[in-house]
Enzyme design. Structure first.
Site, short mmCIF file in Angstrom:
data_model
loop_
_atom_site.label_atom_id
_atom_site.label_comp_id
_atom_site.label_asym_id
_atom_site.label_seq_id
_atom_site.Cartn_x
_atom_site.Cartn_y
_atom_site.Cartn_z
N GLY B 258 -14.06 -70.85 15.30
CA GLY B 258 -14.30 -70.86 16.72
C GLY B 258 -15.53 -71.47 17.41
CB VAL B 259 -16.38 -72.02 20.70
CG1 VAL B 259 -17.32 -72.85 21.68
CG2 VAL B 259 -15.08 -72.67 20.51
CD GLU B 284 -9.54 -73.51 20.19
OE1 GLU B 284 -8.53 -73.69 20.98
OE2 GLU B 284 -10.51 -72.51 20.63
CG ASN B 374 -15.67 -66.84 27.67
OD1 ASN B 374 -16.48 -66.69 28.95
ND2 ASN B 374 -16.29 -66.91 26.60
#
Lengths: 497, 497
Positions: B258-259, B284, B374
């Site tokens: 993830g980010v 991603e 988000n």
């Protein structure tokens, strides 16, 4: 035949306390029926003698009463996975006397291979035929049979003469390689055959053959009624509109349909709708309605994991196997429920909700948030990856005392992102491209029973703010009120501040 | 060049009230930055004159401030999909002044093609190069660019000289056919190239070129701290144990991460762990930590949807393109996030939870169940289809006033079935093969902060029964207490009966 013939009791006596079993079958179709009855007796004897005797087991989905019912009544279950639908087992696991871990049905086989779950010591498989070199021909379902046959060290076969040997050829047995060397699953249309008609095992693993002639223990679903028929007509009407708008191709798309009386009503209405052309089925459970539609020419082909049919419907197929062989294919559940295939084929996925909320989330499993009904089954495999995911539900239950549509689902199985269309007997809520507050409008206006519309509109005006205006004090008030007063209609928002 | 050069303002003046736009980019990387600033001014002018002016738009994921920030401050957004992370936009959508529909990022392109969402009138794309015959070379991300370029009738190009033309070749542009004629996506390892290095459009659709030299507006993540570093070490330790147990192949598997700062700490710890061999990334967002690991030889290849890098990290790549070209590939999000590929490659998926519950459900999006943080991003695409799905979270927030682990998540994005491992700074809960009550033990004992263990154990003893013993009166009491008293530790179970 070179295998040892043994009685069901002799087979059961081979199993020990704490052993782990993998069964063939999917729903009551294709499950063994003889050995577990004897195993339950052995467990009861052991318990009467003050000894422990429990087994852990994996199945395709639910089973007949001879497995889940008998072993539950004998309190002989250490753990159990995945789906079930047996009344006695439901008591056992809601009392937490058996550990039940539910999961998306497409995942069980690979998790067993990956070593994430305890390895099965035994595979007990129902077969219509077996060859001396270890080719096992299954009966009316596949489930997880290929995987447990490969993983288990020892295999017991229930050779069931009720199922004709001519069933051979109706199964397509394919087990993918695992990462990092897995390739695509090469199914591009429901009728694509990619594997073998049998499971190949080392014949040395087969410790005995139990001969039986027991029919499947498939129970009847509740019959259709005016509510389920209206839901069916609403689904057919919606699909017809989507075709006219060009959002479903004129050739239509393969259909996945859940299990039960709503699913039967939906398929019936689709067959009756003149705008919907003859279509194909790619699903897990092939029910009576599919056979009816096939006879009428409305279903061209059905790929599934099981023939979960009433005795007359199953015998109609068995008596006309040459006709049906080219129209039916049974696959293991990692293929029938494969996310890759569901998305590639573009399934129109139609599943039933136990409960939905005004934001479009779905509860498929837990009555009032706590008691397990059946399990998640394949609904998650399909709805998440479908071309178009539809959920249906009667708007109320228990004479209106329960609304199927609530402020917040008491248990969440399918999130707002997996639910594109919600349909009740009152109408259709199209949730595509809508924000949460727009979804509440679509659902309350189109799907909610009139006696609950006011309560749900009032819920949204309790002062909560935000993108998804839930109220942490009141979100579960419908359920709390039902628990305390027996009727969700008695919800008094002033109590929940 | 045969296209008309226009100013950003001239480009913006082409757009009308109610128009729908599709943007290139994914996170702040690869987004247009000039035209929307002017569009916001035009909207403000219109509003000052008492006229309505709003646009709807689709992006890959979040954007730079020039899109989401500027258009939010101008109150110029009719609808917006999918992920965002802009403070001003967050206000706008939590006030419900803009309709925001969030969805799994892999789904947006096909839903646009299927006609399920309003067709974009415009595509506004950032490019590093364009040819007279309509070949568009993107910059540091792909997102949904190929699909909106094909669907929109008119295209505006921001030709951005900050990004070197030599980026050409780093993109792999592949758009699948739609059902019923879709085939497999032929990616079998992260480095497989399956498409073209450019987007091909009809040059007649390109109405103008806006020249810019603006850098990406990538913001900094919070730095790592002792808590995130300990989470990272726990993840690495867990993966190392799984390898030793033979449940992860010795060659390892591709990693999706993830980010944010937890993700950076996790990747850093994996690089530092001597038991974990150099690995590949299929994700991603390619973050700074990936570039660092690549330089150190711990990451062999990274396939992603964007280079979401700090300016020094991006420039390090741009200055060494010949070295990095063979190690990086950027794909559109229906490929980078494809369920088919995630499951085939067998991704180890590591994502961050905002909140988890004691049964293993995850909230990734909604603060206290109502306010959108988000969006769900790609977490659902990956965790549902991963070989092994891990969620991480710091166990508390706001100096302990908030427990990240609660009785019931206030919003559910990933169900118990998508969450195999939960990791906090305190430890690791392995949820595989566990019933709900067994999961509560694993999570409370291993992951919960000590100051919340007693409260959560007491919750399970409020008298509730069933497979999943939630209490409909008390399940959301942590959140209700925080709303009323500002501290979840003040939860008094006697109030919730």
């Amino acid at each position: 035949m070179s295998y040892k013939k043994i009685s069901a009791e002799e087979a059961a006596r081979l199993l020990k306390d704490n052993d782990v079993i993998g069964f063939s079958g999917f729903t009551a179709a294709g499950c063994p029926k003889a050995v577990t009855i004897e195993l339950a007796k052995i467990a009861e004897e052991a318990h009467a003698a003050g000894k422990s005797f429990k087994v852990g087991y994996y199945t395709g989905a639910s089973t007949g009463d001879s497995i889940d019912g008998a072993l539950s009544r004998a309190h002989a279950i250490k753990f159990r996975s995945p789906y079930q639908s047996n009344g006695d087992m439901r008591k056992e696991l809601n009392n937490r006397d058996a550990h039940y871990f539910d999961l998306h049905l497409s995942e069980l086989q690979q998790y067993l291979r990956y070593g994430f779950l305890q390895k099965p010591d035994w595979a007990i498989l129902e077969a219509c035929d077996i060859t001396d070199d270890g080719k096992i021909y299954l009966t009316s379902a596949v489930g997880i049979a290929p995987t447990v046959a490969h993983l288990a060290d020892r295999i017991i076969i229930e050779l069931n003469k009720y199922h004709p040997k001519e069933l051979a050829g109706i199964h397509d047995i394919y087990e993918p390689a695992d990462p990092p060397v897995r390739r695509e699953i090469p199914v591009y249309k429901p009728s694509d055959r990619i594997g073998l008609p049998y499971i190949q095992v080392d014949p040395a693993k087969i410790v005995g053959i139990v001969e039986t002639d027991l029919p499947n223990e498939v129970g009847a679903f509740s019959p259709s009624d005016e509510v389920t028929n209206q839901i069916g007509r609403n689904v057919a009407e919606f699909l017809s509109r989507e075709m006219k708008a060009g959002r479903i191709p004129a050739s239509f798309l393969p259909v996945q349909s859940g299990v039960g009386n709503v699913a039967n009503a939906v398929l019936g209405a689709m067959g009756a709708n003149k705008d919907i052309p003859p279509f194909e089925i790619y699903t897990e459970v092939i029910q009576d309605s599919v056979v009816t539609l096939m006879k009428e020419g409305n279903v061209k082909f059905a790929s599934g994991c099981s023939l979960t049919l009433s005795t007359p419907a199953l015998e109609a197929i068995y008596n006309n196997l040459s006709e049906f062989r080219g129209k039916l294919l049974l696959r293991s559940q990692e293929i029938s429920n494969s996310p890759e295939i569901a998305r590639r084929l573009g399934l129109i996925s139609i599943n039933t909700a136990l409960e939905a909320d005004i934001f479009g989330n779905i509860n498929s499993t837990h009555v009032l948030g706590t008691k397990m009904m059946n399990g998640i089954g394949g609904s998650g495999d399909f709805c998440r990856n479908a071309y178009l995911s539809i959920f249906t539900a009667p708007s109320t239950a228990k004479d209106g005392k329960i609304s199927a549509i609530v402020p917040m689902v008491s248990h969440l199985d399918h999130s707002e992102h997996s639910v594109k269309i919600l349909i009740t007997e009152h109408g259709i809520a199209d949730l595509r491209g809508k924000s949460p507050i727009q979804r509440t409008e679509a659902i309350i206006n189109n799907c909610v029973d009139p006696q609950y519309k006011g309560l749900l509109k009032d819920y949204l005006n309790l002062g909560q703010k935000g993108h998804t205006p839930q109220n942490m004090a009141a979100a579960l008030a419908f359920h709390d009120t039902f628990n305390k007063k027996g009727d969700m209609r008695l919800t008094d928002w002033s109590v929940y501040k």
